[in-house]
Scaffold this active site. Structure first.
Site, PDB file in Angstrom:
ATOM      1  N   GLN A  50     -17.468 -41.897  42.053  1.00  0.00           N
ATOM      2  CA  GLN A  50     -16.287 -42.386  41.763  1.00  0.00           C
ATOM      3  C   GLN A  50     -16.041 -43.746  42.833  1.00  0.00           C
ATOM      4  O   GLN A  50     -15.273 -44.735  42.667  1.00  0.00           O
ATOM      5  CB  GLN A  50     -14.973 -41.638  42.061  1.00  0.00           C
ATOM      6  N   GLU A 138     -14.831 -32.037  39.519  1.00  0.00           N
ATOM      7  CA  GLU A 138     -15.681 -32.961  40.371  1.00  0.00           C
ATOM      8  C   GLU A 138     -17.050 -32.673  40.020  1.00  0.00           C
ATOM      9  O   GLU A 138     -18.024 -33.955  40.126  1.00  0.00           O
ATOM     10  CB  GLU A 138     -15.295 -32.647  41.837  1.00  0.00           C
TER      11      GLU A 138
HETATM   12  C1  QAP Z   1      -9.399 -33.693  39.876  1.00  0.00           C
HETATM   13  O1  QAP Z   1      -7.777 -35.455  40.260  1.00  0.00           O
HETATM   14  C2  QAP Z   1      -8.569 -32.669  39.420  1.00  0.00           C
HETATM   15  O2  QAP Z   1      -3.872 -40.643  37.154  1.00  0.00           O
HETATM   16  C3  QAP Z   1      -8.597 -34.594  40.820  1.00  0.00           C
HETATM   17  O3  QAP Z   1      -2.558 -42.337  38.516  1.00  0.00           O
HETATM   18  C4  QAP Z   1      -7.665 -32.919  38.291  1.00  0.00           C
HETATM   19  O4  QAP Z   1      -7.052 -36.297  42.327  1.00  0.00           O
HETATM   20  C5  QAP Z   1      -8.431 -31.306  40.283  1.00  0.00           C
HETATM   21  C6  QAP Z   1      -4.527 -39.324  40.344  1.00  0.00           C
HETATM   22  C7  QAP Z   1      -6.970 -31.583  37.882  1.00  0.00           C
HETATM   23  C8  QAP Z   1      -7.799 -30.433  39.910  1.00  0.00           C
HETATM   24  C9  QAP Z   1      -7.016 -30.458  38.558  1.00  0.00           C
HETATM   25  C10 QAP Z   1      -4.507 -39.432  38.859  1.00  0.00           C
HETATM   26  C11 QAP Z   1      -3.848 -40.243  41.199  1.00  0.00           C
HETATM   27  C12 QAP Z   1      -5.530 -38.179  40.881  1.00  0.00           C
HETATM   28  C13 QAP Z   1      -3.678 -40.750  38.212  1.00  0.00           C
HETATM   29  C14 QAP Z   1      -6.772 -36.492  41.089  1.00  0.00           C
HETATM   30  C15 QAP Z   1      -3.181 -41.427  39.132  1.00  0.00           C
HETATM   31  C16 QAP Z   1      -3.104 -41.240  40.734  1.00  0.00           C
HETATM   32  C17 QAP Z   1      -6.178 -37.375  40.216  1.00  0.00           C
HETATM   33 CO    CO Z   2     -12.176 -37.230  38.493  1.00  0.00          CO
END
Ligand code: QAP
Ligand code: CO
Length: 179
Positions: A50, A138
């Site tokens: 990423q 991830e």
């Molecule tokens: C992955 O996701 C994840 O749209 C990490 O505007 C997802 O950190 C792990 C984020 C679900 C566990 C459950 C997304 C921040 C962050 C957005 C994230 C945004 C700002 C996503």
């Molecule tokens: Co992701």
């Protein structure tokens, strides 16, 4: 250093990341920059690809019981391999590489994972709940997959539509900004 986060539909996000063999200063700097970037962008998980590095490393830092994101709880995962996935759960996921879009994804409820830490030491982890989901989300990045590939056909169509209308609005705005 805060790095740029690649966003959909950047082609790099679809490539498979390679195994890490050198657990050196370069890796440690990458992990430190990933952490700084994740915190700056208000994320709870980030994979190396990423930020443009196609190597098998990911970090996760979930909030504790007090709701605080404590660096002491940071998990750094190098070269992960699932030993077990069982059960099913559905959770509304998001991703720093797909900003502003959230949708339900079905995944295993419990996982067992073997991996290496930043020094190359072998480790294992048993996880359920949000940690199990984050590890699977991830790890998908390491194999070149995004969560939007795992949502239903109709939800995916909704995403394509929403994303395209957002993008054309953004392009219009950029056009009026340019000299
Ligand atoms: C992955 O996701 C994840 O749209 C990490 O505007 C997802 O950190 C792990 C984020 C679900 C566990 C459950 C997304 C921040 C962050 C957005 C994230 C945004 C700002 C996503
Ligand atoms: Co992701």
């Amino acid at each position: 250093m805060i790095l740029e986060v690649l966003t959909y539909p950047d082609k790099k996000l679809y490539q498979r990341s390679r195994e890490i063999v050198k657990f050196d200063k370069n890796l440690h700097e990458l992990l430190d920059d990933m952490y700084e970037t994740m915190i700056a962008k208000e994320g709870i998980g980030l994979a190396a690809i990423q930020v443009g590095a196609p190597v098998r490393a990911l970090i996760i830092n979930l909030a504790n019981e007090e709701g605080a994101q404590d660096k002491a709880d940071l998990i750094e995962v190098i070269n992960p391999e699932f030993l077990l996935k069982e059960g099913e759960c559905v959770y509304q996921e998001g991703c720093l590489s797909v900003p502003g879009f959230y949708e339900e994804v079905k995944r295993a409820a419990r996982v067992k994972l073997k991996f290496q830490d930043r020094f190359g030491e072998p480790r294992e982890i048993d996880a359920d709940g949000l940690l199990a989901i984050a590890l699977q989300h991830e790890n998908d990045h390491l194999d070149g997959h995004l969560f939007i590939e795992r949502i239903g056909y109709n939800k995916r169509k909704k995403f394509d539509k929403e994303y395209k209308s957002k993008k054309s609005k953004k392009d219009k705005k950029d056009k009026t900004r340019s000299p």
